[in-house]
Write a protein that holds these residues in place. Structure first.
Motif, PDB file in Angstrom:
ATOM      1  N   TYR A  71       0.675  -4.394   6.494  1.00 31.39           N
ATOM      2  CA  TYR A  71       1.014  -2.994   6.210  1.00 31.39           C
ATOM      3  C   TYR A  71       1.405  -2.365   7.589  1.00 31.39           C
ATOM      4  O   TYR A  71       0.902  -2.523   8.568  1.00 31.39           O
ATOM      5  N   TRP A  72       2.522  -1.807   7.319  1.00 32.85           N
ATOM      6  CA  TRP A  72       3.808  -1.655   8.423  1.00 32.85           C
ATOM      7  C   TRP A  72       3.835  -0.051   8.430  1.00 32.85           C
ATOM      8  O   TRP A  72       4.320   0.696   7.372  1.00 32.85           O
ATOM      9  N   ILE A  73       4.008   0.688   9.685  1.00 31.85           N
ATOM     10  CA  ILE A  73       4.445   1.940   9.700  1.00 31.85           C
ATOM     11  C   ILE A  73       5.968   1.971  10.258  1.00 31.85           C
ATOM     12  O   ILE A  73       5.973   1.236  11.162  1.00 31.85           O
ATOM     13  N   ALA A 100      -7.626   4.559  11.935  1.00 29.86           N
ATOM     14  CA  ALA A 100      -8.268   3.488  12.856  1.00 29.86           C
ATOM     15  C   ALA A 100      -7.013   2.993  13.998  1.00 29.86           C
ATOM     16  O   ALA A 100      -7.571   2.767  15.073  1.00 29.86           O
ATOM     17  N   PHE A 101      -5.953   3.044  13.338  1.00 31.39           N
ATOM     18  CA  PHE A 101      -4.898   2.570  14.230  1.00 31.39           C
ATOM     19  C   PHE A 101      -4.531   3.385  15.343  1.00 31.39           C
ATOM     20  O   PHE A 101      -4.375   2.935  16.654  1.00 31.39           O
ATOM     21  N   HIS A 122       5.082  -0.800  13.490  1.00 28.80           N
ATOM     22  CA  HIS A 122       3.741  -1.010  13.768  1.00 28.80           C
ATOM     23  C   HIS A 122       2.963  -1.653  12.624  1.00 28.80           C
ATOM     24  O   HIS A 122       3.035  -0.840  11.618  1.00 28.80           O
ATOM     25  N   GLU A 123       2.114  -2.604  12.758  1.00 33.03           N
ATOM     26  CA  GLU A 123       1.279  -2.993  11.728  1.00 33.03           C
ATOM     27  C   GLU A 123      -0.232  -2.242  11.862  1.00 33.03           C
ATOM     28  O   GLU A 123      -0.465  -1.954  12.985  1.00 33.03           O
ATOM     29  N   ILE A 124      -0.537  -1.803  10.488  1.00 34.48           N
ATOM     30  CA  ILE A 124      -1.744  -0.961  10.481  1.00 34.48           C
ATOM     31  C   ILE A 124      -2.920  -1.672   9.757  1.00 34.48           C
ATOM     32  O   ILE A 124      -2.574  -2.477   8.958  1.00 34.48           O
ATOM     33  N   PRO A 125      -4.134  -1.271  10.039  1.00 31.74           N
ATOM     34  CA  PRO A 125      -4.987  -1.680   9.064  1.00 31.74           C
ATOM     35  C   PRO A 125      -4.991  -1.401   7.845  1.00 31.74           C
ATOM     36  O   PRO A 125      -4.490  -0.084   7.599  1.00 31.74           O
ATOM     37  N   ALA A 126      -5.600  -2.115   6.775  1.00 31.77           N
ATOM     38  CA  ALA A 126      -5.499  -1.815   5.447  1.00 31.77           C
ATOM     39  C   ALA A 126      -6.118  -0.581   5.133  1.00 31.77           C
ATOM     40  O   ALA A 126      -5.739   0.250   4.183  1.00 31.77           O
ATOM     41  N   LYS A 133      -5.820   5.047   2.968  1.00 32.37           N
ATOM     42  CA  LYS A 133      -5.961   6.451   3.169  1.00 32.37           C
ATOM     43  C   LYS A 133      -4.747   7.466   2.823  1.00 32.37           C
ATOM     44  O   LYS A 133      -4.577   8.202   2.272  1.00 32.37           O
ATOM     45  N   ILE A 134      -3.537   6.724   3.507  1.00 31.36           N
ATOM     46  CA  ILE A 134      -2.224   7.321   3.509  1.00 31.36           C
ATOM     47  C   ILE A 134      -1.785   7.337   2.056  1.00 31.36           C
ATOM     48  O   ILE A 134      -1.248   8.356   1.489  1.00 31.36           O
ATOM     49  N   ALA A 135      -1.756   6.188   1.569  1.00 33.82           N
ATOM     50  CA  ALA A 135      -1.364   5.916   0.023  1.00 33.82           C
ATOM     51  C   ALA A 135      -2.272   7.048  -0.945  1.00 33.82           C
ATOM     52  O   ALA A 135      -1.655   7.626  -1.883  1.00 33.82           O
TER      53      ALA A 135
END
Length: 163
Positions: free
Chosen positions: A14-16, A120-121, A139-143, A148-150
């Motif tokens: 997962y990427w921002i 968490a990120f 940035h790679e972020i935790p699932a 949460k965002i989805a």
């Protein structure tokens, strides 16, 4: 990045994507067929795989604007598509094919200032400096942060997911 889990299957990364609203709208106008990343981001983009997810963080306005799924390996293409205010010569050459999952309208954008402190990120930084988490292009972020965002985006659009 797709990593192998304990069961040997590939895991989704997962990427921002930190960028302008204009570039997200350029991608939308093209039908979200591709998305491009800055010339300095080859290392990160080279780790992207089919099935990875992108979250679009819109700089200046500090909002999350949409989600997309990567459908190809990365490739180089220097055709001028995306724009950079700070670097007019930037051609965003590292690209992936994508399909949109959710594209919010401006009145539906999610305010990062409300979400980031719970991610968490962002816990890698002192609470008062959470904005540092969004410096840079990718940035790679935790699932758990992606989910949460989805979920908040689905809520903003009225999309319900049945289990």
């Amino acid at each position: 990045m797709c990593l192998r889990g304990s069961n040997g299957r590939l895991r989704t990364a997962y990427w921002i994507v930190v960028g302008s609203e204009e570039n997200m709208r350029i991608a939308e106008a093209r039908g979200f067929d591709i998305f491009g990343f800055k010339s300095t981001r080859r290392s990160e983009v080279s780790r992207m795989k089919r099935g990875d997810k992108l979250i679009f963080y819109l700089t200046k306005i500090m909002k999350f604007g949409g989600l997309a799924e990567i459908t190809s390996d990365y490739f180089e293409d220097r055709t001028k598509v995306f724009k950079s205010e700070k670097k007019p010569g930037e051609d965003y050459p590292w690209r992936v094919k994508v399909v949109p999952e959710i594209v919010l309208s401006p009145d539906q954008y999610l305010d990062v200032r409300e979400i980031a402190p719970t991610m968490a990120f962002t816990k890698k930084w002192p609470a008062e400096h959470w904005r540092l988490a969004f410096q840079g292009n990718l940035h790679e972020i935790p699932a758990e942060d992606y989910e949460k965002i989805a979920s908040l985006m689905r809520e903003a659009t009225g999309v319900r997911v049945s289990c």
